[in-house]
Design an enzyme around this catalytic site. Structure first.
Site: not given
Lengths: 269, 298
Positions: B180, B222
């Site tokens: 991300i 992430e």
């Protein structure tokens, strides 16, 4: 390892007999391919016979057991399709005992091209009662108690489940070779199979049946009544129902002489 | 000198267990007096009945699925626990031994197992409880808490199997490493709770988009790792585009998040670690060339 070798080992596939037509014999809940041994003498001279054990039963490779896959009958139908693919079988006659009748039907709906006919011995699409429209014979509590019974019996057997000794009158080499696994199914696999068998309701797929089908039903069977056979015949296209005057749910073991000629007639139609 | 016992002095009625004989049609042709005395069955009612009529319904299924096939096959069975119905319809746990002769006459010995049944039930209950606990523990050890996806550990166990399979069936397999973009900023500017929400939503997105056969994991922080069996580079490209599209629905403040994706396509012959490394290299390139894009390892 090739796909073929892998499946032959995984499902303990045995091919016997000779003939241009292929019969795939699928055992029901409880035991394994040995259930067919009483029928084999009458079938092996005319047909090529393929026997196998579902993963989790008999001498299958239990390490390949996947509880999720075998929680529904689709998982077992995939075993059937895998065996067909491995042996490159086509136009075969599928012969299923009890729950395997429905497993075969599921497989044939998925890949109709592989199958030519279905033979169902003591089948039931649903063992549960849904009064008033359908009576499969059992209430949910009965089936829960059955699972419990399997547990207690496993505990009871565990102490002596070493190879079961054969009766002296059974001398066929096939039997001696394979008998030690008979009915000694892994308890987790057996319970999962029981749940998939007895708690499922496959009445809705009967209408999708398109192959010529022969149902052989006992007139006195505690598991699958004549009414269940009649229900199936009414739901399925091209279906023939033969009621056999016999007691019990294992016609292929108790009455091979009555049902083998019926089966041969239907296959040769 | 001992008295020679007279044969007639002893009979099956003296035994404190049930003795039954059934014929080929499995109808009862003999029952000893235990059935009358202990099981409240008038003997004349019992004679002629089918054997399964004295068992309750679950036991009937067990009889048909295990006991009868065993008897047909082995000619005998021992220590089978069933539930019998006495003459008044009361359920009684029993242990059954039986053997079958060549005329299919079956000789049944039936022992009351009420106490033993209680013990078995306790063992079964204990085992069921342990099984349930083991299942919870297994799921906890293989699942990422926050997203519910499989964790890195589980991926490391399952990925090699999938690779082996793709090699065997000669399918290509695509591995997507997804990160991300600017996730640290979300945490810094909007707090960790918001960061967690984004991770959860992204996890849900991947689950909804994935096929049953795909392996989808939160690889750490992430970063997410996807293994798509039977998927070539063309298919992987389509999937990556969909992921880029899907994440536009995950909003943070006034904008939506973006992701960078590194892809490695393999035929399953390389080791899992090598493939991860290659996907990671491709991801690094995607990040370095401006983020919000997909780069294939070459």
């Amino acid at each position: 390892m090739s796909f073929k070798t892998e499946i032959i080992e995984r499902n303990n596939v045995q091919v016997i007999g000779s003939g241009s037509k292929v019969l795939l014999l699928a055992h029901g809940f409880g035991c394994d391919q040995n259930m067919w041994r009483f029928m084999i003498p009458q079938l092996s001279s005319d047909f090529k016979i393929v026997l196998f054990d579902y993963v989790g039963s008999g001498k299958s490779d239990v390490s390949q057991y996947d509880k999720k896959r075998y929680s529904t009958l689709d998982g077992y139908a995939q075993d059937v399709l895998d065996v067909c693919q491995a042996l490159e079988l086509k136009e075969l006659v599928f012969v299923g005992h009890s729950v395997s009748s429905i497993i075969g039907l599921l497989a044939s709906i998925q890949k109709p091209i592989i199958f030519s006919k279905l033979v169902m011995i003591c089948p039931s699409p649903c063992f549960l009662n849904f009064p008033p429209e359908y009576l499969g014979g059992f209430d949910k509590e009965d089936l829960e108690e059955l699972l419990n019974l399997m547990d207690t019996n496993y505990i009871g057997w565990a102490s002596y489940l070493a190879p079961l000794v054969m009766g002296t009158e059974n001398s066929e080499s096939l039997v001696t070779e394979l008998s030690d696994s008979f009915c000694s199914t892994d308890p987790v696999a057996a319970k999962t199979f029981a749940r998939a068998t007895f708690f499922s309701d496959y009445r809705h797929i009967l209408k999708e049946a398109s192959l010529p089908t022969l149902i052989l039903q006992s007139n006195d069977d505690a598991l699958a009544s004549v009414a269940v056979g009649e229900f199936m015949k009414n739901e399925m296209a091209h279906c023939e129902l033969e009621i056999v005057k016999a007691k019990g749910h294992c016609l292929h073991m108790t009455h091979p002489d009555s049902i083998a000629p019926e089966l041969i007639r239907f296959v040769n139609l | 000198m001992h008295d020679t016992p007279k044969k007639m002095q002893y009979s099956l009625d003296m035994f404190r267990c049930g003795a039954l004989v059934t014929d080929k049609q499995r109808r009862i042709i003999y029952a000893n007096s235990y059935f009358l005395e202990e099981l409240k069955w008038p003997l004349d009612e019992l004679i002629g009945k089918a054997i399964d009529e004295i068992f309750n319904r679950p036991s009937k299924i067990f009889c048909e699925s295990y006991l009868m096939p065993l008897l047909m096959h082995n000619k005998k069975c021992e220590e089978i626990q069933l539930s019998l119905l006495d003459g008044e319809g009361v359920k009684i746990p029993v242990i059954v031994n039986a053997h079958m002769d060549s005329n299919e006459t079956i000789y049944w010995s039936i022992f009351n197992a009420t106490n033993r049944s209680k013990l078995y039930q306790e063992l079964v209950d204990a085992r069921t409880k342990l099984e349930a606990q083991a299942e919870v523990l297994e799921s906890l050890s293989s699942t990422d808490d926050l997203t519910g996806l499989m964790n890195k550990r589980e991926m490391t166990i399952r990925a090699p199997l999938l690779l082996e399979q793709s090699q065997r069936f000669k399918h290509s397999i695509s591995v997507l490493m997804i990160d991300i973009d600017f996730f640290k900023k979300i945490n810094d500017n909007h707090g960790h709770l918001e960061g967690d929400r984004v991770l959860k939503e992204f996890g849900r997105c991947l689950t909804e988009f994935g096929r049953q056969s795909d392996l989808i994991s939160r690889f750490g922080g992430e970063e997410f790792l996807l293994m798509l069996p039977d998927t070539n580079s063309e298919g992987a490209n389509v999937c990556a585009k969909r992921v880029h599209d899907l994440v536009t629905k995950i909003r943070v403040a006034n904008g939506s998040i973006t992701v960078s994706i590194g892809i490695c396509v393999t035929d399953g012959t390389q080791a899992y670690e090598t493939i991860c490394q290659r996907a990671d290299e491709a991801l690094y390139q995607a990040k370095n060339s401006g983020r919000n894009r997909t780069v294939f390892f070459k």
